[in-house]
Design a protein around this motif. Structure first.
Motif, PDB file in Angstrom:
ATOM      1  N   GLN A 433       0.921  -1.220  -0.068  1.00  0.00           N
ATOM      2  CA  GLN A 433       0.029  -0.125   0.062  1.00  0.00           C
ATOM      3  C   GLN A 433       0.800   1.342   0.148  1.00  0.00           C
ATOM      4  O   GLN A 433       0.445   2.327  -0.596  1.00  0.00           O
ATOM      5  CB  GLN A 433      -0.910   0.050   1.332  1.00  0.00           C
ATOM      6  CG  GLN A 433      -1.885  -1.214   1.194  1.00  0.00           C
ATOM      7  CD  GLN A 433      -2.956  -1.067   2.498  1.00  0.00           C
ATOM      8  OE1 GLN A 433      -2.352  -0.633   3.642  1.00  0.00           O
ATOM      9  NE2 GLN A 433      -3.823  -1.773   2.471  1.00  0.00           N
ATOM     10  N   TYR A 434       1.952   1.132   0.627  1.00  0.00           N
ATOM     11  CA  TYR A 434       2.935   2.350   0.837  1.00  0.00           C
ATOM     12  C   TYR A 434       3.441   2.668  -0.654  1.00  0.00           C
ATOM     13  O   TYR A 434       3.543   3.895  -1.014  1.00  0.00           O
ATOM     14  CB  TYR A 434       3.910   2.089   1.726  1.00  0.00           C
ATOM     15  CG  TYR A 434       4.867   3.263   2.071  1.00  0.00           C
ATOM     16  CD1 TYR A 434       4.395   4.345   2.696  1.00  0.00           C
ATOM     17  CD2 TYR A 434       6.048   3.460   1.832  1.00  0.00           C
ATOM     18  CE1 TYR A 434       5.047   5.541   2.812  1.00  0.00           C
ATOM     19  CE2 TYR A 434       6.979   4.634   1.605  1.00  0.00           C
ATOM     20  CZ  TYR A 434       6.554   5.650   2.503  1.00  0.00           C
ATOM     21  OH  TYR A 434       7.138   6.755   2.784  1.00  0.00           O
ATOM     22  N   ILE A 435       3.887   1.690  -1.340  1.00  0.00           N
ATOM     23  CA  ILE A 435       4.602   1.676  -2.694  1.00  0.00           C
ATOM     24  C   ILE A 435       3.356   2.342  -3.632  1.00  0.00           C
ATOM     25  O   ILE A 435       3.675   3.296  -4.421  1.00  0.00           O
ATOM     26  CB  ILE A 435       5.052   0.550  -3.115  1.00  0.00           C
ATOM     27  CG1 ILE A 435       6.238   0.013  -2.258  1.00  0.00           C
ATOM     28  CG2 ILE A 435       5.269   0.329  -4.749  1.00  0.00           C
ATOM     29  CD1 ILE A 435       6.730  -1.357  -2.713  1.00  0.00           C
ATOM     30  N   GLU A 436       2.185   1.781  -3.488  1.00  0.00           N
ATOM     31  CA  GLU A 436       1.053   2.135  -4.275  1.00  0.00           C
ATOM     32  C   GLU A 436       0.849   3.867  -3.985  1.00  0.00           C
ATOM     33  O   GLU A 436       0.673   4.539  -4.868  1.00  0.00           O
ATOM     34  CB  GLU A 436      -0.203   1.652  -3.860  1.00  0.00           C
ATOM     35  CG  GLU A 436      -0.207   0.155  -4.522  1.00  0.00           C
ATOM     36  CD  GLU A 436      -1.519  -0.739  -4.148  1.00  0.00           C
ATOM     37  OE1 GLU A 436      -2.004  -0.007  -3.350  1.00  0.00           O
ATOM     38  OE2 GLU A 436      -1.609  -1.757  -4.574  1.00  0.00           O
ATOM     39  N   MET A 437       0.941   4.227  -2.866  1.00  0.00           N
ATOM     40  CA  MET A 437       0.887   5.777  -2.385  1.00  0.00           C
ATOM     41  C   MET A 437       2.052   6.573  -3.112  1.00  0.00           C
ATOM     42  O   MET A 437       1.708   7.707  -3.742  1.00  0.00           O
ATOM     43  CB  MET A 437       0.902   6.053  -0.954  1.00  0.00           C
ATOM     44  CG  MET A 437       0.652   7.403  -0.449  1.00  0.00           C
ATOM     45  SD  MET A 437       1.183   7.650   1.246  1.00  0.00           S
ATOM     46  CE  MET A 437       3.014   7.551   0.892  1.00  0.00           C
TER      47      MET A 437
END
Length: 673
Positions: A433-437
C-alpha cells in the motif's frame, strides 16, 4: 533475520546534510544509531549564546532499523539572511563537532569545544554548484572533494548559495561488489528492516530479503534473478514470442539493489565514511571468495579486486564530502539511476513493471529511499500529516531493542550484549500500500524562492506517454506538468530551471537516439531527451516563445556524462528571451572518450548554424550558439568528471560558467565571439 551484536556503533552515522534554508526555515537531515535527545542551536557568528534553540525530541524521526533513526530537523522561525551563521547539535553523547571533528574547517578549529558548523541563508541564487551522476566505483576522482577543497578557502559570505544535485546521487542499478557486500554488513550491523519478496519472478526459495542475502545469486549474479517480460512490440518478439526481455535494462545490473534496506544502506555509504569503518571489508577475501555455497569465478574475483582499489579512493574522500554537505544548502532531485536505468522511459516499460510484483516492489523501494534520504529535505511542506503517518506505520512492525548508552567520552552507542538481535520485517500488505501511495504521489518537483527563482522539475514520474507505440520514448513531462511549470514562470524576470536531462542537447546524439527508437530499441542508447516526444517538445518550445516568459532563462542539467554550454535565442524575434543551457556531468563519471569525440565532430559538421539539417528538427525556431571550453579549440563537449560552478549577474545572465574536476582543474566556457 538474526545476528550477533557485541560491538559498538558511533551515534552519528550520516549527515548532517544542510537542506532547505530560507528566512523562515532551516532543515537538516541526519541518521543516528539511537534516538536523538538534546537541542539544535543557531548562532550569529562570533557569538557564544544561541539566538534560536529547538529540542531534538520534537523533530520528525523514523526508525528504519534496530539501530538506525532517520531524522529531519526542521527549524521554523525568523532567521537572519545573507550573513554568517553557525549551528550546533547538542546530544547526550556530546556535541556534533565532538562526535565528528572532521566536519569543522580548519579556520574554525580551536583548543576548546566552541567550534561549530558555519553556513548562510541566501536570498539569492547567484552562485550555484551543480552536477549529477556520482558513481562510487568509476575510476575518475570525486569532484565533490574538489568542491570541498575550494569551500575551505572561502569566507562564509563568499560561498555558493546552494549545491544542486540534479540526479543519479546513487547508482542503484550499477553497484560494485565490495559496495554490495558492505551494504549487507550495514544491514546486519544496524538491523535495517527486512521484507518479503514476491516470487512471481524469482526462485520460489527466495521469498525474503534474508533468503536473497544468503543465496548464491546475491553477489554478481542478480541479473539472473531480476524479472523479465515475455512480449513487446518489437519485430523480434513477434517472431520469437517466448524470448524473455529483462525489465531492468541496465547492462551492469548483476548487483542491482532490491530491498528497501539496501537502498537506505547505499545512501549511508556514499554520503558518510562512518559505517565503512565499522565493517570488515576483507571478509569475502578471508572467506576465499565464497558467497553462500558458490565461490566467485576468477573473473569475478579480479573484478572485486579492481573495484576495491577504486572504492578505497572513494572512501578516502568521504570525510570531505560529509563536511561539504554540512556547510552548503543542498537540494536534490532524482533521475533514473537513483531507482533503476531507463525508469519510466517508455509506456511499454511501465506496463511491464505494473504486471510484475517483484519489479513494482524494487521500483517502490527505490522511490521510498529517495524520499527518505533526498526528497524529504527539499520541501518538507510537500509531505502532509497523512503521508508521514503512513510512512511511520510502514515501519511500526520493527522489533526494537533497548539501547545501552556507552561512556559519552567514547561518543558511541553500545549494542545490547545479547547473543541475537531480531530484525523487524515490513508487513507485506502495508508495504504494498505504501508503494502504491508513492506511485500516485505527484509533488516531487519544487521551487526555491530565491532571486532568481529556482524551479526543480520532476522529469521521471509525470511522463507524457506515447499513444502510438509501446516502446516509443515518453515525453519527460506531460501536458499538466508543463502547464504548471509555465505558471511558475509568470511574472518572473529571471529564473533557473533544473532539468535532469538537458532541454537542449547534442543534436547528433539525439539523432542516433531517434534512429534506435525507430528500430524499436530505445533502451539500447538511453533515448532520454526532451525532443524525443513531439508533444512535450513542442509544448516546451511554446513555453520559451511565449511573450510573458522571463527575460533570462538558465537551464541546469546533468545526466549525459559530459559538460557543455549553449546560448540560445529565438529565430525571427526581435526581443528574444535569453536562454542558457548549462550541463555538467558527471560528478564521478565520464563518457567513453573516443565515442564522445566522434559525436562531437559529427555534430559540428552536420549541425552547424548554417546547416540545412537544422530545419528538420523540432528546435528549428531556435538559434543555438555553442560555447567552446577554454582548454580545447575544436571540440565543444568537455569530458571531465567535474562539478559545475555558475555565477550570475544581477539580471540573471551567466557571468562565469566553469567546471571543477576531481583533480582540481578548472574548465571555463567563455561567451562565444
Amino acid at each position: 533475520m538474526k545476528r550477533s551484536t557485541t560491538s559498538t556503533l558511533p551515534l552519528l552515522l550520516a549527515g548532517p546534510i544542510l537542506r532547505k534554508t530560507t528566512a523562515t526555515e532551516v532543515v537538516l537531515w541526519v541518521v543516528t544509531s539511537a534516538p536523538l535527545s538534546g537541542t539544535t542551536e543557531l548562532f550569529n557568528a562570533e557569538q557564544t549564546t544561541p539566538f534560536f534553540t529547538s529540542p531534538l525530541d520534537e523533530q520528525e524521526s523514523i526508525q528504519v532499523g534496530t539501530h538506525a533513526w532517520v531524522t529531519l530537523i526542521h527549524l521554523q522561525g525568523e532567521f537572519p539572511t545573507n550573513v554568517p551563521l553557525q549551528y550546533q547539535i547538542e546530544t547526550e553523547q556530546g556535541s556534533l563537532t565532538e562526535l565528528a571533528p572532521h566536519l569543522v574547517y580548519a579556520d574554525m578549529r580551536t583548543n576548546n569545544d566552541s567550534a561549530r558548523i558555519q553556513f548562510k541563508i541566501s536570498t539569492t541564487a547567484d552562485y550555484i554548484l551543480h552536477g549529477s551522476c556520482r558513481n562510487p566505483h568509476h575510476p575518475s576522482k570525486d569532484s565533490l572533494v574538489a568542491a570541498d577543497n575550494k569551500i575551505a578557502t572561502q569566507a562564509v559570505v563568499e560561498r555558493p548559495d546552494m549545491l544542486m544535485m540534479s540526479g543519479d546521487q546513487i547508482y542503484a542499478d550499477h553497484v560494485a561488489g565490495p559496495t554490495l557486500d558492505a551494504i549487507q554488513q550495514v544491514i546486519q550491523l544496524l538491523g535495517l528492516v527486512g521484507e518479503s519478496l514476491p516470487t512471481d519472478s524469482l526462485d520460489s526459495k527466495i521469498s525474503s530479503s534474508e533468503a536473497l542475502f544468503s543465496s548464491d545469486y546475491h553477489l554478481y549474479q542478480r541479473d539472473h534473478l531480476l524479472p523479465h517480460q515475455n512480449k513487446s512490440d518489437s519485430l523480434l518478439d513477434k517472431l520469437f514470442p517466448k524470448r524473455g526481455i529483462p525489465i531492468f535494462s541496465s547492462t551492469d545490473c548483476e548487483n542491482h539493489l532490491v530491498t528497501l534496506s539496501e537502498f537506505i544502506a547505499m545512501y549511508l555509504l556514499v554520503w558518510s565514511p562512518t559505517l565503512w569503518q565499522c565493517i570488515n571489508r576483507e571478509r569475502l577475501i578471508e572467506n576465499n571468495f565464497m558467497q553462500g555455497d558458490r565461490q566467485l569465478t576468477p573473473a569475478e574475483q579480479q573484478q572485486w579486486r579492481d573495484e576495491s582499489i577504486i572504492i578505497d579512493d572513494f572512501i578516502a574522500g568521504l570525510p570531505q564530502v560529509q563536511r561539504l554537505f554540512a556547510h552548503i544548502p543542498t537540494y536534490m532531485i532524482f533521475d533514473d539511476h537513483d531507482v533503476t536505468d531507463d525508469w519510466n522511459l517508455t509506456v511499454g516499460w511501465e506496463h511491464a513493471v505494473d504486471q510484475n510484483q517483484f519489479a513494482t516492489q524494487v521500483i517502490g523501494n527505490g522511490l521510498a529511499a529517495y524520499w527518505m534520504c533526498q526528497g524529504w529535505g527539499n520541501a518538507p511542506e510537500n509531505y502532509n500529516r497523512d503521508f508521514m503517518e503512513q510512512t511511520k506505520q510502514l515501519f511500526s512492525e520493527l522489533v526494537s531493542q533497548d539501547v545501552v548508552l556507552g561512556d559519552p567520552s567514547e561518543q558511541t552507542v553500545e549494542l545490547a550484549e545479547t547473543t541475537e538481535t531480531v530484525i523487524g520485517q515490513l508487513e507485506p500488505t502495508q508495504h504494498k500500500q505504501y508503494i502504491e501511495m508513492l506511485d500516485r504521489f505527484e509533488e516531487w518537483h519544487y521551487t526555491i524562492n530565491t532571486s532568481p527563482k529556482v524551479i526543480v522539475l520532476d522529469t521521471r514520474t509525470r511522463r507524457w506517454r506515447s499513444e502510438s507505440r509501446m516502446n516509443k520514448p515518453s515525453g519527460l513531462m506531460d501536458w499538466e506538468a508543463l502547464t504548471e511549470f509555465q505558471h511558475q514562470l509568470i511574472n518572473q524576470d529571471k529564473v533557473v530551471i533544473v532539468s535532469a536531462a538537458p532541454m537542449f542537447g547534442v543534436k547528433f546524439i539525439e539523432t542516433l537516439q531517434k534512429m534506435m527508437t525507430t528500430l524499436g530499441k530505445p533502451l539500447v542508447i538511453d533515448a532520454e531527451n526532451w525532443m524525443a516526444h513531439p508533444g512535450s517538445a513542442n509544448t516546451l518550445i511554446s513555453i520559451f516563445t511565449h511573450t510573458k516568459t522571463p527575460t533570462n532563462f538558465v537551464v541546469l542539467s546533468g545526466d549525459v556524462h559530459y559538460s557543455f554550454a549553449y546560448d540560445i535565442k529565438l529565430r525571427y524575434r526581435r526581443n528574444s528571451p535569453n536562454i542558457y543551457q548549462i550541463t555538467c556531468s558527471g560528478i564521478k563519471n565520464q563518457f567513453p572518450a573516443p565515442l564522445l569525440k566522434f559525436c562531437d565532430v559529427c555534430d559540428r559538421l552536420l549541425y552547424s548554424p548554417r546547416s540545412v539539417l537544422n530545419y528538420f528538427t523540432k528546435r528549428k525556431r531556435l538559434r543555438i550558439e555553442k560555447r567552446s571550453p577554454d582548454n580545447q579549440t575544436f571540440y565543444r563537449l568537455s569530458n571531465r568528471s567535474a562539478i559545475g560552478e555558475l555565477r550570475l549577474d544581477s539580471e540573471g545572465k551567466p557571468q562565469a560558467i566553469t567546471t571543477l574536476s576531481g583533480d582540481g582543474k578548472v574548465t571555463r566556457f567563455p561567451e562565444p565571439d
